[in-house]
Design an enzyme around this catalytic site. Structure first.
Site, short mmCIF file in Angstrom:
data_model
loop_
_atom_site.label_atom_id
_atom_site.label_comp_id
_atom_site.label_asym_id
_atom_site.label_seq_id
_atom_site.Cartn_x
_atom_site.Cartn_y
_atom_site.Cartn_z
N HIS A 2 20.92 27.91 53.81
CA HIS A 2 21.67 27.70 55.05
C HIS A 2 21.93 26.21 55.28
CE1 HIS A 2 20.80 31.83 57.04
NE2 HIS A 2 21.97 31.80 56.44
N GLU A 16 48.11 45.58 44.29
CA GLU A 16 46.78 45.31 43.76
C GLU A 16 46.48 46.07 42.49
OE1 GLU A 16 43.76 44.87 47.22
OE2 GLU A 16 45.28 46.30 47.92
N ASP A 53 42.11 41.98 42.81
CA ASP A 53 42.06 43.35 42.29
C ASP A 53 43.08 43.57 41.19
OD1 ASP A 53 39.95 44.84 43.39
OD2 ASP A 53 40.96 44.96 45.32
N CYS A 90 48.37 36.71 48.27
CA CYS A 90 47.27 36.46 49.20
C CYS A 90 45.91 36.51 48.49
CB CYS A 90 47.27 37.48 50.34
SG CYS A 90 47.06 39.19 49.82
#
Length: 866
Positions: free
Chosen positions: A484, A721, A745, A792
């Protein structure tokens, strides 16, 4: 007089008894594995210190863990770093699971071999406190013989066992599953699993690796170390046992998926190490303990960048706690008050609006994670037990936290090991509240502004307290790239290196440093020539970033004036804010899954529309492309009865899931239509493979519009995709308003390579000529009907690939917000004719590597890119 319920431990070795502080290993000396004593042995046989059962005997035979009938656990660890001997020099005389009597021989070891090969012969004898055991007295700084009195320990508290027994009488249920979380049971799914049981009356346990964990405890679940593909068993007892098993199985499906598993035998239960200590372990002052470091040190990049500045060593403030309490009621009340104070502070931070330029969103997520840990039932039970044994609130809380942290630090998974920092952070926050220091201990930079901060590790709460404008860089001796603290440093834009090793702690304050968080190198006192050059480079990068940021606020065109829209992929209000700051011309993909995952019921229409509207408000008049729920496959949902699939990537996912549950889709469509105006919002359908899917959604959309009295038409786009959708692009464009190519994908399906397979990661490249040909075919099919084409997927965020995509006929790129300035600069540096020429050459290449080399050679990126 010794209380009748106390347990006596006898010396398991002949030798010299000494405090654990003498152990030449921080894990033992700092009592991260528990409290006890150490013996410098003069004999080569380890004996049982009391009656009990051998619950852990590793294959390396260098350590034994024994559990007494009362539940106390004793870890006997022969030597330091002896696990590296892989069993050489050790001979076991007992088996795991065997019953032993005090004085029985457990194992023998070659004293001479260990003296030559091991770091030290010093043997820690550790009393764990998982069930509430604590040390009352101990024998130190004297010679001991085998069988002599060594320690007196308090027995565990019985309340938890009595509660479990009562629950068992009310009913039971169980189920076996194979875990399909991508990274196993790590922090996020562990919190989801624990949260699914909050309203149910049952004692629920998860069994794996021969151990069990309280399923209500995030820490305990992470401590199991369960990885992807491993089998677990759920066992529940109590009035809601069956409901608890069902809820937990559904929660598994919600985040990472699971499938039924056939029974198999489980090995003996292992132990959990705990700690009982009275003070913050001191970090040695490396400036006096070792000569100043010189030259350079190699580390791991946690946040990329370049920094120059003087060194400033930071150390965590030592928080001392009383071991003895002032009464059970008073100490429990003090702990509750401190936790309430920390909880209020964390809740404010978790729900605070993200800051304009810092790591606000990351800080909110980390605060939310700390809230889960603050109420962890295992931590609280261990702390209450230590208070019952006579400890103070601070002593008990530290013991409980260090026990859980040690469990995580012993795991093989680096991501889970790094979560121990969050526990230690929470320890400090509660202890400071107990002291009355409400704001903790913020790091003051003072006159040492623009320094490079050095620490063994920085806690997330310490980083949140920093003013990033006053810090040049961060160096940590320990830590990991996925901790973190690393995430926060990156969110704050501070260059950071971790895992530099203890030598970095020997750097004197004020030493000139160059922190190169591109190459992963810290240069120590490199000389004036290098310092001048590095400062010039830092200034040049800052100037270029400022210029890029300013230029990114303009519309994007190629060098010869062709309009190319550059939008952002976002999944939260904070990401929308970052997108606008970085010059995004809108949102090309809003991932709506953030509203649907990690919960046990679907979001309402009002909840969805409110979240969409917040993002639309941030974007202003810019377009907002909302992708309908992309669930199923690697994103299962607890409240949907999705079937178990042998190959989820080829199953019910994307729009197929939405069409299988039309009411869920109808609710989302209503929520989308309630946002902004038709000119701003666009709808994007994932995983389309045929025309009928688009038409079905359009019919449902028309019904919803009639229900709402909406006459305006909203644009409907489809994601390309799969190879099927790319080949059918012309047909799809006839019924869709725009096409958006998801290269992640598309590459996976085209190359038949699983996106999650690390062995194939280097070969899964979207610049493969086969993928580029499908992108070209998609653009050609869209042009037939005058449709807009976007990318995208991940390829849109690569500046190197931008001219190639433009040359293939792409009109819009939707990228991660941070890369938008560089992306625009890249596009503006080339002409459309150059892009088309590059694209034609790329289509003729034989591999992704060849395409990358061609792109870098033909149209190199602008020099000095930050």
């Amino acid at each position: 007089m010794k209380p009748p319920d106390a347990l006596t431990l006898l010396a398991p070795l002949a030798g010299w008894s000494t405090p654990l502080d003498e152990a030449p290993d921080e894990v033992f000396a700092a009592r991260l594995l528990g409290d006890g004593v150490a013996i410098d042995p003069t004999g080569g046989t380890l004996h049982a210190p009391c009656d009990g059962e051998i619950v852990l005997l590793p294959a390396s035979r260098h350590a034994v863990t024994l559990r007494t009938d009362s539940g106390c656990e004793i870890l006997l660890h022969v030597g330091i770093d002896t696990v590296a001997l892989a069993g050489e020099g050790f001979e076991a005389h007992v088996r795991q699971g065997a019953r032993v009597r005090a004085g029985d021989a457990l194992l023998s070891f070659d004293l001479d071999l260990l003296a030559r090969r091991a770091k030290s012969l010093l043997t820690p004898i550790i009393v764990t406190a998982e069930s509430g055991c604590g040390i009352r007295r101990r024998s130190l700084d004297r010679a001991v013989a085998v069988g002599e009195w060594l320690m007196e320990i308090a027995p565990p508290v019985r309340a938890a066992a009595a509660s479990a027994a009562g629950a068992a009488a009310a009913g039971s249920a169980s189920r076996r599953l194979t875990v399909l979380f991508d990274h196993g049971i790590h922090a996020r799914p562990a919190a989801l699993l624990a949260g699914s049981l909050r309203t149910l009356a049952a004692d629920v346990r998860l069994l794996a690796h021969g151990r069990e964990a309280n399923a209500r405890s995030t820490v305990a679940l992470m401590g199991l170390g369960v990885q992807h593909g491993e089998e677990i068993e759920i066992r529940a007892t109590g009035p809601d046992a069956q409901n608890a098993v069902t809820a937990l199985a559904a929660a598994f499906a919600a985040h990472g998926g699971s499938q039924s598993a056939s029974p198999r035998s489980a090995p003996a239960r292992a132990t959990v190490a705990v700690v009982m200590t009275t003070a913050e372990p001191a970090v040695a002052d490396a400036r006096t303990a070792a000569p100043a470091a010189t030259g350079s040190l190699d580390g791991v990049v946690a946040s990329a960048g370049l920094a120059v500045g003087p060194a400033l060593q930071l150390r965590r403030p030592e928080i001392r706690v009383r071991e003895q309490g002032s009464g059970v009621a008073a100490e429990n009340a003090a702990l509750d008050r401190a936790r309430a104070e920390v909880r209020a502070r964390l809740e404010r931070r978790a729900h605070a609006a993200p800051a304009g330029g810092g790591g606000g969103d990351a800080a909110s997520e980390i605060a939310a994670a700390h809230l889960e840990l603050l109420d962890d039932p295992e931590l609280l039970a261990a702390a209450r037990a230590a208070i019952e044994a006579g400890g103070s609130a601070g002593f008990a809380w530290r013991a409980a936290v260090r026990a859980s942290a040690a469990t995580l630090e012993a795991l093989a998974d680096a991501r889970l090991r790094e979560r121990a920092d969050d526990l230690l952070d929470l320890e400090s926050q509660v202890l400071m509240a107990l002291e009355g220091s409400a704001k903790g201990a913020p790091i003051g930079i003072g006159a040492a502004a623009h320094s490079i901060l050095i620490a063994r590790e920085l806690l997330p709460s310490q980083l949140i307290g920093l003013d990033e404008a006053q810090v040049a860089g961060i160096c940590m001796a320990a830590g990991g790239a996925t901790s973190h603290a690393a995430i926060l440093a990156a969110a704050m834009g501070i260059p950071a290196l971790v895992a530099l090793g203890p030598a970095v702690l020997a750097v004197h304050d004020g030493t000139p440093l160059v922190l190169d968080a591109q190459r992963g190198v810290l240069e120590i006192d490199p000389g004036e020539t290098r310092l001048v050059a590095a400062r010039a480079e830092v200034a040049a990068r800052a100037a270029q970033r400022a210029a890029l940021a300013a230029a990114a606020q303009r519309e994007c065109h190629t060098a010869d004036g062709t309009r190319i829209e550059v939008l952002a992929n976002i999944g939260s209000v904070a990401e929308a804010q970052a997108a606008v700051r970085n010059g995004a011309e809108g949102c090309g993909l809003l991932r709506t899954e953030f509203l649907f995952l990690d919960r046990l019921s679907p979001p309402t229409e009002a909840e969805q529309s409110a979240e969409y509207q917040k993002i639309a408000d941030v974007l202003g008049a810019r377009p907002l492309t909302i992708r309908t729920l992309d669930a199923g496959g690697d994103k299962p949902i607890a409240y949907l009865p999705l079937p178990e699939e042998e190959n989820p990537a080829l199953g019910l996912r994307g729009v197929r899931t939405s069409l299988a549950f039309p009411q869920l889709l109808r609710t989302q469509l209503r929520a989308v239509l309630a946002v902004g105006g038709p000119a701003q919002c666009r709808l994007l359908l994932p995983m389309i493979s045929e025309v009928e899917e688009i038409q079905t959604v359009r019919r449902l959309l028309d019904e919803v519009c009639r229900e709402l009295g909406r006459a305006e038409r909203i644009s409907v786009g489809v994601m390309i995709e799969t190879p099927a959708s790319a080949v059918l692009a012309e047909r799809l464009a006839a019924v869709a308003d725009f096409l958006s190519i998801g290269t992640n994908d598309l590459t996976q399906y085209t190359l038949a390579m699983d996106r999650g397979n690390p062995q194939l990661a280097a070969r899964l490249d979207a610049l493969h000529p086969a993928v580029l040909r499908l992108i070209a075919r998609t653009a050609e099919g869209a042009r037939t009907h005058g449709r807009h084409v976007a990318v995208c997927g991940g390829l849109a965020s690569e500046p190197l690939a931008a001219p190639l995509l433009v040359g293939l006929g792409v009109d819009e790129l939707s990228a991660v917000p941070a890369v938008i300035p560089q992306l625009k600069a890249r596009i503006e540096s080339v002409s459309l004719s150059e892009c088309r020429a590059l694209a034609q050459q790329a289509l003729g290449q034989e591999s992704a590597a060849a395409v990358r080399a061609l792109a870098a050679r033909a149209l190199p990126t602008p020099e000095g890119r930050a």
